[in-house]
Design a protein around this motif. Structure first.
Motif, PDB file in Angstrom:
ATOM      1  N   PRO A  88       0.795  -1.096   0.041  1.00 48.85           N
ATOM      2  CA  PRO A  88      -0.070   0.069   0.059  1.00 48.85           C
ATOM      3  C   PRO A  88       0.888   1.188  -0.011  1.00 48.85           C
ATOM      4  N   LEU A  89       2.120   1.348   0.609  1.00 48.95           N
ATOM      5  CA  LEU A  89       2.827   2.322   0.495  1.00 48.95           C
ATOM      6  C   LEU A  89       3.226   2.585  -0.827  1.00 48.95           C
ATOM      7  N   GLN A  90       3.992   1.725  -1.591  1.00 50.77           N
ATOM      8  CA  GLN A  90       4.175   1.901  -3.000  1.00 50.77           C
ATOM      9  C   GLN A  90       3.007   2.209  -3.934  1.00 50.77           C
ATOM     10  N   ARG A  91       1.906   1.698  -3.655  1.00 51.20           N
ATOM     11  CA  ARG A  91       0.819   2.258  -4.426  1.00 51.20           C
ATOM     12  C   ARG A  91       0.303   3.696  -4.199  1.00 51.20           C
ATOM     13  N   ALA A  92       0.649   4.031  -2.892  1.00 49.43           N
ATOM     14  CA  ALA A  92       0.244   5.271  -2.522  1.00 49.43           C
ATOM     15  C   ALA A  92       1.344   6.334  -3.025  1.00 49.43           C
ATOM     16  N   PHE A  93       2.530   5.929  -3.264  1.00 48.68           N
ATOM     17  CA  PHE A  93       3.534   6.791  -3.666  1.00 48.68           C
ATOM     18  C   PHE A  93       3.192   7.041  -5.131  1.00 48.68           C
ATOM     19  N   MET A  94       2.798   6.232  -5.732  1.00 51.91           N
ATOM     20  CA  MET A  94       2.501   6.148  -6.995  1.00 51.91           C
ATOM     21  C   MET A  94       1.377   7.049  -7.285  1.00 51.91           C
ATOM     22  N   ASP A  95       0.297   6.729  -6.729  1.00 51.18           N
ATOM     23  CA  ASP A  95      -0.907   7.468  -6.917  1.00 51.18           C
ATOM     24  C   ASP A  95      -0.850   8.927  -6.404  1.00 51.18           C
ATOM     25  N   GLY A  96       0.022   9.192  -5.441  1.00 49.92           N
ATOM     26  CA  GLY A  96       0.154  10.627  -4.961  1.00 49.92           C
ATOM     27  C   GLY A  96       1.123  11.356  -5.544  1.00 49.92           C
ATOM     28  N   PHE A  97       1.867  10.682  -6.438  1.00 52.19           N
ATOM     29  CA  PHE A  97       2.939  11.511  -7.174  1.00 52.19           C
ATOM     30  C   PHE A  97       4.070  11.807  -6.271  1.00 52.19           C
ATOM     31  N   ALA A  98       4.270  10.815  -5.235  1.00 52.91           N
ATOM     32  CA  ALA A  98       5.153  11.310  -4.195  1.00 52.91           C
ATOM     33  C   ALA A  98       6.585  11.050  -4.591  1.00 52.91           C
ATOM     34  N   ALA A  99       6.989  10.457  -5.425  1.00 48.87           N
ATOM     35  CA  ALA A  99       8.223  10.321  -6.140  1.00 48.87           C
ATOM     36  C   ALA A  99       8.535  11.183  -7.462  1.00 48.87           C
ATOM     37  N   GLN A 100       9.478  11.989  -7.389  1.00 51.21           N
ATOM     38  CA  GLN A 100       9.789  12.622  -8.792  1.00 51.21           C
ATOM     39  C   GLN A 100      11.041  11.879  -9.177  1.00 51.21           C
ATOM     40  N   CYS A 101      12.131  12.358  -8.559  1.00 47.92           N
ATOM     41  CA  CYS A 101      13.376  11.656  -9.198  1.00 47.92           C
ATOM     42  C   CYS A 101      13.506  10.237  -8.688  1.00 47.92           C
ATOM     43  N   GLY A 102      12.951   9.949  -7.411  1.00 48.33           N
ATOM     44  CA  GLY A 102      12.814   8.422  -7.095  1.00 48.33           C
ATOM     45  C   GLY A 102      14.056   8.105  -6.021  1.00 48.33           C
ATOM     46  N   TYR A 103      15.241   9.025  -6.140  1.00 46.05           N
ATOM     47  CA  TYR A 103      16.409   8.557  -5.297  1.00 46.05           C
ATOM     48  C   TYR A 103      16.030   8.307  -3.954  1.00 46.05           C
ATOM     49  N   CYS A 104      15.301   9.063  -3.234  1.00 46.44           N
ATOM     50  CA  CYS A 104      15.040   9.099  -1.688  1.00 46.44           C
ATOM     51  C   CYS A 104      13.785   8.062  -1.695  1.00 46.44           C
ATOM     52  N   THR A 105      13.282   7.623  -2.629  1.00 45.84           N
ATOM     53  CA  THR A 105      11.957   6.872  -2.276  1.00 45.84           C
ATOM     54  C   THR A 105      12.112   5.617  -1.675  1.00 45.84           C
ATOM     55  N   PRO A 106      13.202   4.883  -1.849  1.00 48.86           N
ATOM     56  CA  PRO A 106      13.207   3.327  -1.199  1.00 48.86           C
ATOM     57  C   PRO A 106      13.362   3.771   0.314  1.00 48.86           C
ATOM     58  N   ILE A 131      10.060  10.319   8.917  1.00 49.72           N
ATOM     59  CA  ILE A 131      10.940  10.417   7.572  1.00 49.72           C
ATOM     60  C   ILE A 131      11.887  11.654   7.697  1.00 49.72           C
ATOM     61  N   SER A 132      12.033  12.206   8.843  1.00 54.72           N
ATOM     62  CA  SER A 132      13.060  13.359   9.026  1.00 54.72           C
ATOM     63  C   SER A 132      14.309  13.110   8.748  1.00 54.72           C
ATOM     64  N   GLY A 133      14.820  11.978   8.842  1.00 55.43           N
ATOM     65  CA  GLY A 133      16.011  11.478   8.541  1.00 55.43           C
ATOM     66  C   GLY A 133      16.462  11.246   6.960  1.00 55.43           C
ATOM     67  N   ASN A 134      15.550  11.459   6.165  1.00 55.76           N
ATOM     68  CA  ASN A 134      15.443  11.114   4.759  1.00 55.76           C
ATOM     69  C   ASN A 134      15.150  12.430   4.027  1.00 55.76           C
ATOM     70  N   LEU A 135      16.448  12.776   3.139  1.00 57.11           N
ATOM     71  CA  LEU A 135      16.450  13.985   2.399  1.00 57.11           C
ATOM     72  C   LEU A 135      15.726  13.569   1.046  1.00 57.11           C
ATOM     73  N   CYS A 136      14.838  14.813   0.762  1.00 51.65           N
ATOM     74  CA  CYS A 136      14.352  14.671  -0.663  1.00 51.65           C
ATOM     75  C   CYS A 136      14.434  16.122  -1.178  1.00 51.65           C
ATOM     76  N   ARG A 137      15.099  16.138  -2.371  1.00 49.11           N
ATOM     77  CA  ARG A 137      15.228  17.656  -2.849  1.00 49.11           C
ATOM     78  C   ARG A 137      14.284  17.760  -4.069  1.00 49.11           C
ATOM     79  N   CYS A 138      13.265  17.009  -4.394  1.00 47.76           N
ATOM     80  CA  CYS A 138      12.252  17.205  -5.462  1.00 47.76           C
ATOM     81  C   CYS A 138      10.985  17.702  -4.898  1.00 47.76           C
TER      82      CYS A 138
END
Length: 161
Positions: A88-106, A131-138
């Protein structure tokens, strides 16, 4: 330097390999096993791209000696899906456009999974902290937080049936 044997459960599969004494788990997973989902980001424990779950805890694999993983249960983003069925997390990331470049996604997915495993109904602040220890630049984090909250709702609904 002699190599040390290490065995652990990786994504539900018993795995054994030989590692150098100072080799980190990130390198062992990527080079030794071929699981490329933990990303090489900073190699200093500051970006979160290499996050894996070790015995259910999100840890930075660049800071963990591979030899210390003996007997552990390790989950990477590659182990979240159930065959062709996305978590469900993977599906929600796809459906919600939560990944752009995808590098931080895993790393984000695994930090979120650890949170939802211990708190199936998190507040927005809980998600931000997890998620505060995970950097996302996108994304600016908003779509990621929304996706995690959406996945939590799906997971709560599915556990009621």
């Amino acid at each position: 330097m002699p190599k040390t044997p290490v065995s652990f459960n990786l994504n539900g599969v018993e795995t054994s390999l030989f590692v150098d004494g100072g080799q980190n788990l990130l390198d062992a997973l990527r080079r030794g096993v071929g699981d490329l989902t933990p990303k090489f980001g900073c190699n200093q424990g500051t970006c979160g791209a290499c996050t894996v779950l070790i015995n259910g805890r999100p840890l930075l694999s660049c800071l963990v000696l591979a030899s210390s993983a003996e007997g552990d249960s390790i989950v990477t983003a590659a182990g979240l899906a159930d065959g062709p069925n996305l978590h469900p997390l993977q599906r929600a990331f796809m459906d919600g456009f939560a990944a752009q470049c995808g590098y931080c996604t895993p790393g984000m997915l695994l930090a979120a999974k650890a949170l939802l495993d211990r708190n199936p109904n998190p507040a927005r602040e809980d998600v931000a902290e997890a998620i505060s220890g995970n950097l996302c630049r996108c994304t600016g984090y908003a779509p990621i937080i929304e996706a995690i909250l959406a996945a939590a709702e799906v997971m709560r609904r599915s556990s009621r049936t």
